[in-house]
Design a protein around this motif. Structure first.
Motif, PDB file in Angstrom:
ATOM      1  N   HIS A  36       0.850  -1.199   0.000  1.00 31.74           N
ATOM      2  CA  HIS A  36       0.000   0.000   0.000  1.00 31.74           C
ATOM      3  C   HIS A  36       0.877   1.237   0.000  1.00 31.74           C
ATOM      4  O   HIS A  36       1.868   1.307   0.737  1.00 31.74           O
ATOM      5  CB  HIS A  36      -0.929  -0.001   1.218  1.00 31.74           C
ATOM      6  CG  HIS A  36      -2.156   0.830   1.012  1.00 31.74           C
ATOM      7  ND1 HIS A  36      -2.140   2.210   1.061  1.00 31.74           N
ATOM      8  CD2 HIS A  36      -3.439   0.468   0.729  1.00 31.74           C
ATOM      9  CE1 HIS A  36      -3.359   2.675   0.833  1.00 31.74           C
ATOM     10  NE2 HIS A  36      -4.165   1.637   0.631  1.00 31.74           N
ATOM     11  N   ASP A  37       0.515   2.208  -0.805  1.00 27.92           N
ATOM     12  CA  ASP A  37       1.343   3.410  -0.960  1.00 27.92           C
ATOM     13  C   ASP A  37       1.197   4.397   0.193  1.00 27.92           C
ATOM     14  O   ASP A  37       2.076   5.231   0.400  1.00 27.92           O
ATOM     15  CB  ASP A  37       0.989   4.135  -2.263  1.00 27.92           C
ATOM     16  CG  ASP A  37       1.488   3.405  -3.498  1.00 27.92           C
ATOM     17  OD1 ASP A  37       2.542   2.745  -3.398  1.00 27.92           O
ATOM     18  OD2 ASP A  37       0.818   3.490  -4.545  1.00 27.92           O
ATOM     19  N   GLU A  38       0.109   4.317   0.959  1.00 29.52           N
ATOM     20  CA  GLU A  38      -0.190   5.387   1.903  1.00 29.52           C
ATOM     21  C   GLU A  38      -0.273   4.944   3.361  1.00 29.52           C
ATOM     22  O   GLU A  38      -0.027   5.758   4.255  1.00 29.52           O
ATOM     23  CB  GLU A  38      -1.515   6.060   1.508  1.00 29.52           C
ATOM     24  CG  GLU A  38      -1.476   6.690   0.118  1.00 29.52           C
ATOM     25  CD  GLU A  38      -2.824   7.253  -0.288  1.00 29.52           C
ATOM     26  OE1 GLU A  38      -3.785   7.117   0.508  1.00 29.52           O
ATOM     27  OE2 GLU A  38      -2.925   7.811  -1.393  1.00 29.52           O
TER      28      GLU A  38
ATOM     29  N   ASP B 229       0.394   3.441   7.119  1.00 26.11           N
ATOM     30  CA  ASP B 229       1.520   3.199   8.015  1.00 26.11           C
ATOM     31  C   ASP B 229       1.775   1.698   8.058  1.00 26.11           C
ATOM     32  O   ASP B 229       0.827   0.901   8.168  1.00 26.11           O
ATOM     33  CB  ASP B 229       1.179   3.719   9.415  1.00 26.11           C
ATOM     34  CG  ASP B 229       2.217   3.307  10.444  1.00 26.11           C
ATOM     35  OD1 ASP B 229       3.272   3.955  10.507  1.00 26.11           O
ATOM     36  OD2 ASP B 229       1.954   2.314  11.166  1.00 26.11           O
TER      37      ASP B 229
END
Length: 290
Positions: A178-180, A182
């Motif tokens: 996932h790019d976003e 945490d």
């Protein structure tokens, strides 16, 4: 300084945690962030320490999240210690036989599909890769693997399909990126949403999760290998740095976190040593043999 503002003097940390009173029967060590320097090299000091451990009758197992095809980094430096537990416990590899996989604990196709469905719902934007015994294959949105030119690129539903070209090769693990999100929050979310279908862990500083079959971990496969050799957990010294090492470190009789380790790893281990770049594993082995 560690990412949580901790360890500033690895040598002092190492000195404050003396080695066990007697040598172990087996050393289990992670690779990236643990045995290897950040440039992925194996130092001469580490090669010598591993050889000395073996000379003293101590078995050495490499226990890593890496697939078998990425084990050439240590294969050139092994002596008798030619066993590696790869893909977070999903494969046992004989480095003396060209990295041949001798045992597989796969992730069932149905379970992998269930993981994909669950994570799509709770983490929109997630992309997937499928690690099989023959190589990795990934979705177009997944960060590309430039070292794997033979990889198939397609939607994960096709990669996991019963009629996929690679369907005859067992799935070692499913990777979710996932790019976003945490990284630790993503791990918690995945375990809540899909923990009934797979074991989730992570070894990357990014939001990249690794899903294995239920009950499969570095610890469970290491325990099986040790049992076959009559070696008890109390006779094992283990080294690691990331959440995918936690089960192994808590299973072993003596465990060492690297100075560069994730805070959860440092909190869970009985001992600490210097960082991977400061040859923390070699330092402990030298002390064990002194």
């Amino acid at each position: 300084m560690g990412e949580d503002g901790g360890v500033t003097d690895p040598a002092a940390t190492f000195r404050s945690h003396p080695v066990p009173p007697r040598p172990p029967r087996l050393i289990a060590t992670d690779l990236d962030g643990t045995l290897l320097h950040d440039d992925k090299s194996v130092s001469e000091r580490t090669v010598a320490a591993l050889a000395a451990a073996e000379e003293a009758g101590i078995d050495v197992f490499f226990v890593t999240g890496r697939p078998a095809r990425w084990m050439d980094i240590v294969a050139d430096h092994v002596h008798g210690h030619g066993l590696a537990i790869c893909a977070n416990g999903a494969a046992v590899v004989d480095l003396h036989r060209g990295g041949r996989i001798v045992e597989v604990r796969d992730l069932a196709r149905e379970a992998a599909v269930a993981v994909v469905t669950a994570l799509r719902k709770v983490a929109p934007g997630v992309s997937f890769a499928v690690e099989r015994t023959g190589g990795i294959h990934y979705e177009p949105a997944y960060p590309p693997f430039y070292d794997d030119p033979g990889a198939a690129i397609a939607p994960v539903g096709k990669l996991l399909g019963e009629d996929a070209e690679q369907a005859g090769q067992p799935v070692l693990k499913l990777l979710a990126h996932h790019d976003e999100l945490d990284p630790d929050a993503f791990l918690r979310l995945a375990r809540q949403a899909a923990g009934d279908f797979a074991e989730f862990t992570r070894s990357s500083p990014t939001a990249l999760l690794e899903a294995s079959g239920r009950g499969v971990s570095k610890a469970s496969t290491l325990a099986r290998c040790c049992a076959e050799r009559g070696i008890a957990a109390q006779e094992v010294v283990a080294f690691g740095d990331m959440p995918n090492d936690l089960e192994m470190l808590t299973w072993a009789g003596t465990s060492y976190a690297m100075a560069n380790a994730h805070p959860a790893v440092r909190a869970a281990t009985s001992h600490h040593t210097a960082s991977n770049n400061d040859d923390g594993v070699a330092r402990v082995i030298e002390s064990l043999l002194a």
